[in-house]
Design a protein around this motif. Structure first.
Motif, PDB file in Angstrom:
ATOM      1  N   TYR A   9       0.814  -1.204   0.000  1.00  6.94           N
ATOM      2  CA  TYR A   9       0.000   0.000   0.000  1.00  6.94           C
ATOM      3  C   TYR A   9       0.852   1.260   0.000  1.00  6.94           C
ATOM      4  O   TYR A   9       0.338   2.358   0.054  1.00  6.94           O
ATOM      5  CB  TYR A   9      -0.937   0.012   1.208  1.00  6.94           C
ATOM      6  CG  TYR A   9      -2.092  -0.912   1.037  1.00  6.94           C
ATOM      7  CD1 TYR A   9      -2.072  -2.170   1.612  1.00  6.94           C
ATOM      8  CD2 TYR A   9      -3.193  -0.547   0.284  1.00  6.94           C
ATOM      9  CE1 TYR A   9      -3.110  -3.046   1.443  1.00  6.94           C
ATOM     10  CE2 TYR A   9      -4.246  -1.422   0.118  1.00  6.94           C
ATOM     11  CZ  TYR A   9      -4.205  -2.660   0.696  1.00  6.94           C
ATOM     12  OH  TYR A   9      -5.240  -3.517   0.520  1.00  6.94           O
ATOM     13  N   TYR A  21      -2.867  13.259  -2.145  1.00  5.22           N
ATOM     14  CA  TYR A  21      -3.357  12.563  -0.960  1.00  5.22           C
ATOM     15  C   TYR A  21      -3.870  13.568   0.079  1.00  5.22           C
ATOM     16  O   TYR A  21      -4.901  13.343   0.704  1.00  5.22           O
ATOM     17  CB  TYR A  21      -2.264  11.680  -0.359  1.00  5.22           C
ATOM     18  CG  TYR A  21      -2.756  10.867   0.795  1.00  5.22           C
ATOM     19  CD1 TYR A  21      -3.581   9.775   0.587  1.00  5.22           C
ATOM     20  CD2 TYR A  21      -2.422  11.201   2.104  1.00  5.22           C
ATOM     21  CE1 TYR A  21      -4.058   9.033   1.637  1.00  5.22           C
ATOM     22  CE2 TYR A  21      -2.895  10.457   3.165  1.00  5.22           C
ATOM     23  CZ  TYR A  21      -3.710   9.378   2.921  1.00  5.22           C
ATOM     24  OH  TYR A  21      -4.196   8.652   3.970  1.00  5.22           O
ATOM     25  N   LEU A  24      -7.282  14.660  -0.907  1.00  2.81           N
ATOM     26  CA  LEU A  24      -8.304  13.673  -0.560  1.00  2.81           C
ATOM     27  C   LEU A  24      -8.682  13.772   0.919  1.00  2.81           C
ATOM     28  O   LEU A  24      -9.863  13.733   1.280  1.00  2.81           O
ATOM     29  CB  LEU A  24      -7.810  12.263  -0.880  1.00  2.81           C
ATOM     30  CG  LEU A  24      -7.673  11.904  -2.347  1.00  2.81           C
ATOM     31  CD1 LEU A  24      -7.034  10.532  -2.494  1.00  2.81           C
ATOM     32  CD2 LEU A  24      -9.013  11.951  -3.040  1.00  2.81           C
ATOM     33  N   GLU A  25      -7.672  13.897   1.785  1.00  6.50           N
ATOM     34  CA  GLU A  25      -7.956  14.023   3.218  1.00  6.50           C
ATOM     35  C   GLU A  25      -8.709  15.308   3.533  1.00  6.50           C
ATOM     36  O   GLU A  25      -9.621  15.323   4.340  1.00  6.50           O
ATOM     37  CB  GLU A  25      -6.662  13.969   4.012  1.00  6.50           C
ATOM     38  CG  GLU A  25      -6.085  12.592   4.129  1.00  6.50           C
ATOM     39  CD  GLU A  25      -4.918  12.544   5.087  1.00  6.50           C
ATOM     40  OE1 GLU A  25      -4.302  13.591   5.360  1.00  6.50           O
ATOM     41  OE2 GLU A  25      -4.628  11.439   5.576  1.00  6.50           O
ATOM     42  N   TYR A  85     -13.432   9.640  -0.982  1.00  2.00           N
ATOM     43  CA  TYR A  85     -12.086   9.380  -0.471  1.00  2.00           C
ATOM     44  C   TYR A  85     -11.595   8.010  -0.930  1.00  2.00           C
ATOM     45  O   TYR A  85     -10.468   7.865  -1.397  1.00  2.00           O
ATOM     46  CB  TYR A  85     -12.079   9.463   1.054  1.00  2.00           C
ATOM     47  CG  TYR A  85     -10.734   9.162   1.662  1.00  2.00           C
ATOM     48  CD1 TYR A  85      -9.752  10.136   1.714  1.00  2.00           C
ATOM     49  CD2 TYR A  85     -10.449   7.912   2.188  1.00  2.00           C
ATOM     50  CE1 TYR A  85      -8.512   9.876   2.264  1.00  2.00           C
ATOM     51  CE2 TYR A  85      -9.225   7.630   2.735  1.00  2.00           C
ATOM     52  CZ  TYR A  85      -8.253   8.615   2.776  1.00  2.00           C
ATOM     53  OH  TYR A  85      -7.031   8.344   3.304  1.00  2.00           O
ATOM     54  N   TYR A  86     -12.436   7.005  -0.796  1.00  2.00           N
ATOM     55  CA  TYR A  86     -12.043   5.648  -1.188  1.00  2.00           C
ATOM     56  C   TYR A  86     -11.744   5.590  -2.680  1.00  2.00           C
ATOM     57  O   TYR A  86     -10.733   5.018  -3.091  1.00  2.00           O
ATOM     58  CB  TYR A  86     -13.141   4.649  -0.817  1.00  2.00           C
ATOM     59  CG  TYR A  86     -12.838   3.256  -1.274  1.00  2.00           C
ATOM     60  CD1 TYR A  86     -11.892   2.481  -0.616  1.00  2.00           C
ATOM     61  CD2 TYR A  86     -13.469   2.718  -2.387  1.00  2.00           C
ATOM     62  CE1 TYR A  86     -11.591   1.201  -1.045  1.00  2.00           C
ATOM     63  CE2 TYR A  86     -13.167   1.452  -2.834  1.00  2.00           C
ATOM     64  CZ  TYR A  86     -12.239   0.698  -2.156  1.00  2.00           C
ATOM     65  OH  TYR A  86     -11.940  -0.558  -2.601  1.00  2.00           O
ATOM     66  N   TYR A  89      -8.505   7.487  -3.400  1.00  2.00           N
ATOM     67  CA  TYR A  89      -7.336   6.738  -2.924  1.00  2.00           C
ATOM     68  C   TYR A  89      -7.046   5.561  -3.849  1.00  2.00           C
ATOM     69  O   TYR A  89      -5.891   5.281  -4.168  1.00  2.00           O
ATOM     70  CB  TYR A  89      -7.551   6.261  -1.497  1.00  2.00           C
ATOM     71  CG  TYR A  89      -6.377   5.493  -0.956  1.00  2.00           C
ATOM     72  CD1 TYR A  89      -5.206   6.150  -0.591  1.00  2.00           C
ATOM     73  CD2 TYR A  89      -6.417   4.113  -0.844  1.00  2.00           C
ATOM     74  CE1 TYR A  89      -4.113   5.452  -0.121  1.00  2.00           C
ATOM     75  CE2 TYR A  89      -5.335   3.400  -0.374  1.00  2.00           C
ATOM     76  CZ  TYR A  89      -4.184   4.081  -0.016  1.00  2.00           C
ATOM     77  OH  TYR A  89      -3.100   3.382   0.441  1.00  2.00           O
ATOM     78  N   LYS A  93      -3.700   5.038  -5.888  1.00  2.00           N
ATOM     79  CA  LYS A  93      -2.917   3.825  -5.696  1.00  2.00           C
ATOM     80  C   LYS A  93      -2.647   3.105  -7.017  1.00  2.00           C
ATOM     81  O   LYS A  93      -1.558   2.569  -7.230  1.00  2.00           O
ATOM     82  CB  LYS A  93      -3.652   2.892  -4.739  1.00  2.00           C
ATOM     83  CG  LYS A  93      -2.884   1.677  -4.320  1.00  2.00           C
ATOM     84  CD  LYS A  93      -3.668   0.917  -3.302  1.00  2.00           C
ATOM     85  CE  LYS A  93      -3.784  -0.504  -3.764  1.00  2.00           C
ATOM     86  NZ  LYS A  93      -4.545  -1.329  -2.882  1.00  2.00           N
TER      87      LYS A  93
END
Length: 127
Positions: A9, A21, A24-25, A85-86, A89, A93
């Motif tokens: 990950y 990232y 996203l947070e 968010y998912y 991410y 990734k």
């Protein structure tokens, strides 16, 4: 030094990965903040903190439908933020571009915006 396994990950910090990232947070935290404000508004309506329309003030459950709608919007806001968010991410990734906003997120947040705007109108007209 061995290369990380494909199932890892860990995402190498190349280009704008760290900035993406953090974006996203930040978006997830903004959704949570909006949901918290909507739930506080829902509790304020239930506790009759000068937000219940005058015609419903004497009723025992005055403002319950409006408070339920606000709470449902808060739950939807959390779900939309978590889903965004998912998805973001996962795109980060797998190195997929994610500049286009998902249509489902836009639809859910449009409903939340409609609930907020409708609540303002109801409280101004009936209050």
């Amino acid at each position: 030094m061995a290369a990380p396994s494909p199932s890892s990950y860990l995402i190498p910090n190349t280009g704008s990965n760290a900035r993406d990232y953090c974006m996203l947070e930040r978006n997830l935290l903004s959704h949570l903040k909006l949901a918290l404000l909507l739930s506080v508004l829902s509790a304020s309506i239930l506790l009759r903190a000068r937000l219940v329309p005058v015609k419903d003030a004497g009723k025992e459950d005055g403002g319950l439908p409006l408070a339920s709608l606000e709470f449902a919007a808060a739950v939807l806001c959390i779900a939309a933020g978590g889903w965004e968010y998912y998805q973001g991410y996962w795109d980060l990734k797998t190195s997929r571009p994610f500049l286009v906003a998902p249509k489902l997120h836009l639809t859910i947040m449009s409903f939340v915006a409609f609930v907020v705007f409708g609540t303002c109108i109801v409280l101004l007209v009936l209050g």
